[in-house]
Design a protein around this motif. Structure first.
Motif, PDB file in Angstrom:
ATOM      1  N   PHE A  77      21.979  19.918   2.378  1.00 26.87           N
ATOM      2  CA  PHE A  77      20.717  19.179   2.505  1.00 26.87           C
ATOM      3  C   PHE A  77      19.539  19.993   1.971  1.00 26.87           C
ATOM      4  N   HIS A  78      19.424  21.239   2.415  1.00 26.76           N
ATOM      5  CA  HIS A  78      18.293  22.071   2.009  1.00 26.76           C
ATOM      6  C   HIS A  78      18.509  22.681   0.624  1.00 26.76           C
ATOM      7  N   GLU A  79      19.748  23.021   0.323  1.00 31.85           N
ATOM      8  CA  GLU A  79      20.047  23.574  -1.004  1.00 31.85           C
ATOM      9  C   GLU A  79      19.723  22.572  -2.111  1.00 31.85           C
ATOM     10  N   ASP A  80      19.983  21.299  -1.858  1.00 37.81           N
ATOM     11  CA  ASP A  80      19.668  20.259  -2.831  1.00 37.81           C
ATOM     12  C   ASP A  80      18.159  20.195  -3.080  1.00 37.81           C
ATOM     13  N   GLY A  81      17.377  20.322  -2.007  1.00 35.45           N
ATOM     14  CA  GLY A  81      15.919  20.337  -2.164  1.00 35.45           C
ATOM     15  C   GLY A  81      15.450  21.531  -2.961  1.00 35.45           C
ATOM     16  N   PHE A  82      16.071  22.683  -2.725  1.00 34.76           N
ATOM     17  CA  PHE A  82      15.718  23.896  -3.472  1.00 34.76           C
ATOM     18  C   PHE A  82      15.981  23.712  -4.960  1.00 34.76           C
ATOM     19  N   ALA A  83      17.143  23.136  -5.299  1.00 42.75           N
ATOM     20  CA  ALA A  83      17.483  22.914  -6.704  1.00 42.75           C
ATOM     21  C   ALA A  83      16.498  21.943  -7.352  1.00 42.75           C
TER      22      ALA A  83
END
Length: 248
Positions: A77-83
């Motif tokens: 969830f958060h990694e996708d936002g970072f990318a």
């Protein structure tokens, strides 16, 4: 809605863990203050994964498996936002273009490189710290890092004001709610040496600079920006603990 129901609402949205059905997602903004407590669950399970993995494999392998467990628990969830933020701010030249790129579901070069470097840094840091302390560091890191998006929500406005489903969920936690969330966020630090508390100012400093950067370029934050704050806070915590450990 009761505190327990709000917690399970947050758990069901921010993780892939089973939760009671028929959730009232109209209350999701208010449930966001339980993000640090969700961090307890994710951090506790990833820490347990690391501990069990070290019984069979090398510490680097255990670190990778713990990160995989965290990704499976949260659905990245958060990694996708970072990318998305890497792609948007790396390839965008104005607010509209940055927001358009972040909304695109496809990952670009900036996002791919950002994720590779971020995960590599986490693996390197978790592999170099004392193995007996890493489960507690994961527990504290996941909890403390999930306070940072709430601080961003408190200080800034949601950037997508038109034609955005997410804009309806924009929420400004009150000072009282931030204090409530901060209690859960900071508490896991009692499991670590006292000096580890010195990592907190570095996390807040980076989060403050991120907030200023987002505000300057897009006038506030988006959900992707919140995910980026969590990921950056987590890795800054690991970096700080790694540096501080030389004095412990």
């Amino acid at each position: 809605m009761s505190h327990l129901k709000l917690f399970f609402l947050a758990l069901s949205f921010y993780t892939r863990l089973p939760a009671p059905k028929n959730q009232d997602y109209s209350q999701l903004p208010q449930a966001s203050i339980y993000l640090p407590l969700v961090g307890w669950v994710v951090g506790g399970l990833t820490g347990l994964c690391f501990y069990l993995a070290t019984m069979l494999w090398a510490q680097t392998t255990a670190a990778i498996l713990a990160l995989i467990a965290g990704i499976l628990l949260t659905g990245a969830f958060h990694e996708d936002g970072f990318a998305d933020v890497c792609d948007g701010f790396g390839g965008g030249y104005d607010k509209q273009r940055i927001l358009e790129i972040m909304k695109d579901s496809q990952i670009g070069a900036y996002g791919a490189l950002g994720l590779v470097l971020l995960m590599s840094l986490k693996i390197s840091l978790l592999s170099s710290l004392p193995a007996t302390s890493v489960p507690f560091i994961l527990f504290a890191g996941h909890s403390l890092s999930r306070l940072q998006p709430l601080l961003l929500m408190h200080h800034y406005d949601y950037a997508r004001i038109h034609n955005s489903k997410g804009s309806a969920a924009a929420y400004k936690p009150s000072t009282k709610e931030l204090f409530f969330a901060s209690t859960f966020a900071v508490f896991p630090l009692v499991l670590l040496p006292l000096q580890c508390g010195l990592a907190i100012p570095f996390i807040f400093l980076v989060n403050w600079r991120l907030g200023c950067y987002f505000h300057r370029h897009i006038g506030g934050y988006t959900g992707d920006c919140l995910g980026t704050c969590q990921q950056m806070a987590e890795v800054v915590f690991f970096l700080s603990i790694s540096a501080l450990w030389t004095f412990i």
